[in-house]
Design a protein around this motif. Structure first.
Motif, PDB file in Angstrom:
ATOM      1  N   PHE A 236       0.819  -1.160   0.100  1.00 19.53           N
ATOM      2  CA  PHE A 236       0.018  -0.068  -0.142  1.00 19.53           C
ATOM      3  C   PHE A 236       0.912   1.163  -0.069  1.00 19.53           C
ATOM      4  N   SER A 237       1.888   1.121  -0.274  1.00 18.14           N
ATOM      5  CA  SER A 237       3.027   2.354  -0.256  1.00 18.14           C
ATOM      6  C   SER A 237       4.145   2.187  -1.219  1.00 18.14           C
ATOM      7  N   ALA A 238       3.740   1.685  -2.432  1.00 24.04           N
ATOM      8  CA  ALA A 238       4.646   1.041  -3.263  1.00 24.04           C
ATOM      9  C   ALA A 238       5.716   2.299  -3.902  1.00 24.04           C
ATOM     10  N   ALA A 239       5.215   3.551  -4.130  1.00 22.66           N
ATOM     11  CA  ALA A 239       6.048   4.631  -4.244  1.00 22.66           C
ATOM     12  C   ALA A 239       7.278   4.762  -3.325  1.00 22.66           C
ATOM     13  N   ASN A 240       7.225   4.420  -2.108  1.00 24.07           N
ATOM     14  CA  ASN A 240       8.357   4.708  -1.167  1.00 24.07           C
ATOM     15  C   ASN A 240       9.070   3.411  -0.977  1.00 24.07           C
ATOM     16  N   THR A 241       8.761   2.187  -1.646  1.00 21.63           N
ATOM     17  CA  THR A 241       9.440   1.376  -1.371  1.00 21.63           C
ATOM     18  C   THR A 241      11.010   1.200  -1.499  1.00 21.63           C
ATOM     19  N   VAL A 242      11.528   1.686  -2.873  1.00 22.40           N
ATOM     20  CA  VAL A 242      12.789   1.717  -2.938  1.00 22.40           C
ATOM     21  C   VAL A 242      13.482   2.938  -2.024  1.00 22.40           C
ATOM     22  N   PRO A 243      13.182   4.297  -1.910  1.00 23.54           N
ATOM     23  CA  PRO A 243      13.588   4.996  -1.048  1.00 23.54           C
ATOM     24  C   PRO A 243      13.662   4.656   0.516  1.00 23.54           C
ATOM     25  N   ALA A 244      12.653   3.939   0.914  1.00 15.75           N
ATOM     26  CA  ALA A 244      12.639   3.425   2.224  1.00 15.75           C
ATOM     27  C   ALA A 244      13.896   2.278   2.465  1.00 15.75           C
ATOM     28  N   LEU A 245      13.922   1.354   1.547  1.00 18.70           N
ATOM     29  CA  LEU A 245      15.021   0.201   1.535  1.00 18.70           C
ATOM     30  C   LEU A 245      16.162   0.838   1.585  1.00 18.70           C
ATOM     31  N   GLU A 246      16.524   1.808   0.648  1.00 19.40           N
ATOM     32  CA  GLU A 246      17.881   2.509   0.410  1.00 19.40           C
ATOM     33  C   GLU A 246      18.182   3.153   1.969  1.00 19.40           C
ATOM     34  N   LEU A 247      17.042   3.648   2.494  1.00 13.88           N
ATOM     35  CA  LEU A 247      17.426   4.690   3.698  1.00 13.88           C
ATOM     36  C   LEU A 247      17.810   3.445   5.058  1.00 13.88           C
ATOM     37  N   TYR A 248      17.129   2.525   4.698  1.00  9.93           N
ATOM     38  CA  TYR A 248      17.380   1.331   5.737  1.00  9.93           C
ATOM     39  C   TYR A 248      18.730   0.859   5.688  1.00  9.93           C
ATOM     40  N   ARG A 249      19.262   0.438   4.388  1.00  8.29           N
ATOM     41  CA  ARG A 249      20.464  -0.147   4.280  1.00  8.29           C
ATOM     42  C   ARG A 249      21.389   0.929   4.716  1.00  8.29           C
ATOM     43  N   SER A 250      21.439   2.176   4.299  1.00  7.90           N
ATOM     44  CA  SER A 250      22.581   3.408   4.606  1.00  7.90           C
ATOM     45  C   SER A 250      22.472   3.473   5.938  1.00  7.90           C
ATOM     46  N   SER A 251      21.347   3.176   6.592  1.00  7.74           N
ATOM     47  CA  SER A 251      21.481   3.917   8.118  1.00  7.74           C
ATOM     48  C   SER A 251      21.692   2.676   8.866  1.00  7.74           C
TER      49      SER A 251
END
Length: 351
Positions: A211-226
């Motif tokens: 239900f939030s597909a537009a945010n998937t890649v940015p959120a995963l990138e933030l998770y990995r970088s953090s």
């Protein structure tokens, strides 16, 4: 790294597939019947080789019977033998961390090594219901990091000297943790807040792509970088929830997927109800704006024949780099829901 996730480290093996279930209530069925379908689905998912089976917390929704994850998890775990069972998730602002520690400590004591504790920061309901759950109006979702820390301290019995909760013990949670460890904690999210927090805490992360597909890649990138290595994980581990519907043909899968899309549309319009039948979804007089909303929703659901769904899931996994896919199938008809998961398992040669 946790033993369970170490065993899932990506190599040549297929990405693990899991199930997110809402005990969907369709038109013509009852919550009791829907919970029976969820129980049967958990048993079959275990047979077919799905890795974990999570249930979500929602309140006041006629189309969702999973309002009490801890109760449902206890039932599902008692009716299965090996599949991991957990919450996707417990909406922590709705609950006192001590209560959650006691509930999941009990579940972990009953089913050691099989329970997952997924935590979300949204209420999962309307403001009035949230107040009724919390018995308070001043619970702030931004307090989520503190709530997670408090819950973890109860499970580990690690409040520092001088803390007001130092003398409080979450039995059997903390006592069990000294023996076989505590249930793994996952953070759930649909934006960057929980993604970054999961990374900073070194926890596994589950993102609500469905239900939030537009945010998937940015959120995963933030998770990995953090991400900071922890006692739990030495590298990031990301799971994404994916809407998926499989049927014998692409046309039949679309027919079924439209029932979930109409249910979602009605929820957005403030008219939640049981998931409509395929006939109702086909006959509904969509306005241009409603059709746009439904089409947008369906664009993020992977639906079709087993081969079509496998191609879509493989493409999504490749695009996001997800370590695990958790499939959710919210459509009318218990038999159709179970069949969808069976067809996907067959497409991946699991069943």
């Amino acid at each position: 790294m946790s033993d369970e996730i170490r065993g899932l480290a990506r190599g040549d093996a297929e990405v693990p597939l899991s199930v997110l279930d809402l005990a969907t209530v369709g038109v013509g069925s009852t919550p009791s019947e829907s919970l029976a379908v969820s129980t049967e689905l958990a048993k079959r998912a275990e047979e077919w080789g799905y890795h974990r089976f999570w249930v979500a917390e929602h309140h006041g929704m006629p189309g969702v019977a999973s309002s009490s994850p801890a109760v449902l998890i206890a039932h599902l775990a008692a009716n299965t033998r090996t599949i991991r069972v957990g919450s996707g998730g417990v909406m922590l602002p709705n609950h006192a961390p001590l209560v959650v520690a006691e509930q999941f400590g009990t579940l972990h004591a009953l089913h050691p090594g099989r329970i997952d504790l997924g935590l979300g920061r949204a209420p999962g309901t309307d403001p009035a219901t949230a107040r009724a759950l919390r018995r308070a109006a001043d619970v702030d979702p931004d307090d989520f990091p503190q709530q997670v820390a408090e819950l973890t301290a109860f499970l580990d019995d690690e409040f520092p000297e001088g803390h007001p909760y130092r003398r409080i013990h979450a039995i059997p949670g903390e006592a069990n943790a000294r023996g076989v460890g505590r249930p793994p904690i996952w953070l759930l999210g649909s934006s960057g807040f929980s993604a970054q927090l999961a990374g900073l805490l070194g926890l596994p992360f589950a993102f609500a792509h469905h239900f939030s597909a537009a945010n998937t890649v940015p959120a995963l990138e933030l998770y990995r970088s953090s991400f900071r290595p922890s006692e739990v994980l030495d590298r990031p581990y990301a799971l994404i929830g994916v809407g998926a519907v499989a049927a014998d043909t692409d046309a039949e899968a679309l027919r079924l997927a439209r029932t979930g899309a109409l249910s979602m549309l009605r929820l957005r319009l403030g008219m939640p109800g049981p998931v409509p039948t395929p006939e109702e979804a086909e006959a509904y007089p969509y306005s241009p704006l409603e059709q746009e909303i439904v089409d947008g929703w369906l664009s993020n659901v992977v639906f079709g024949s087993p081969e079509t769904v496998r191609r879509g899931l493989d493409e999504l996994r490749e695009r996001t780099g997800a370590d695990e896919l958790m499939l959710t199938t919210n459509i009318n008809g218990g038999a159709a829901r179970i069949r969808s998961y069976e067809l996907i398992a067959q497409a991946y040669k699991m069943a």
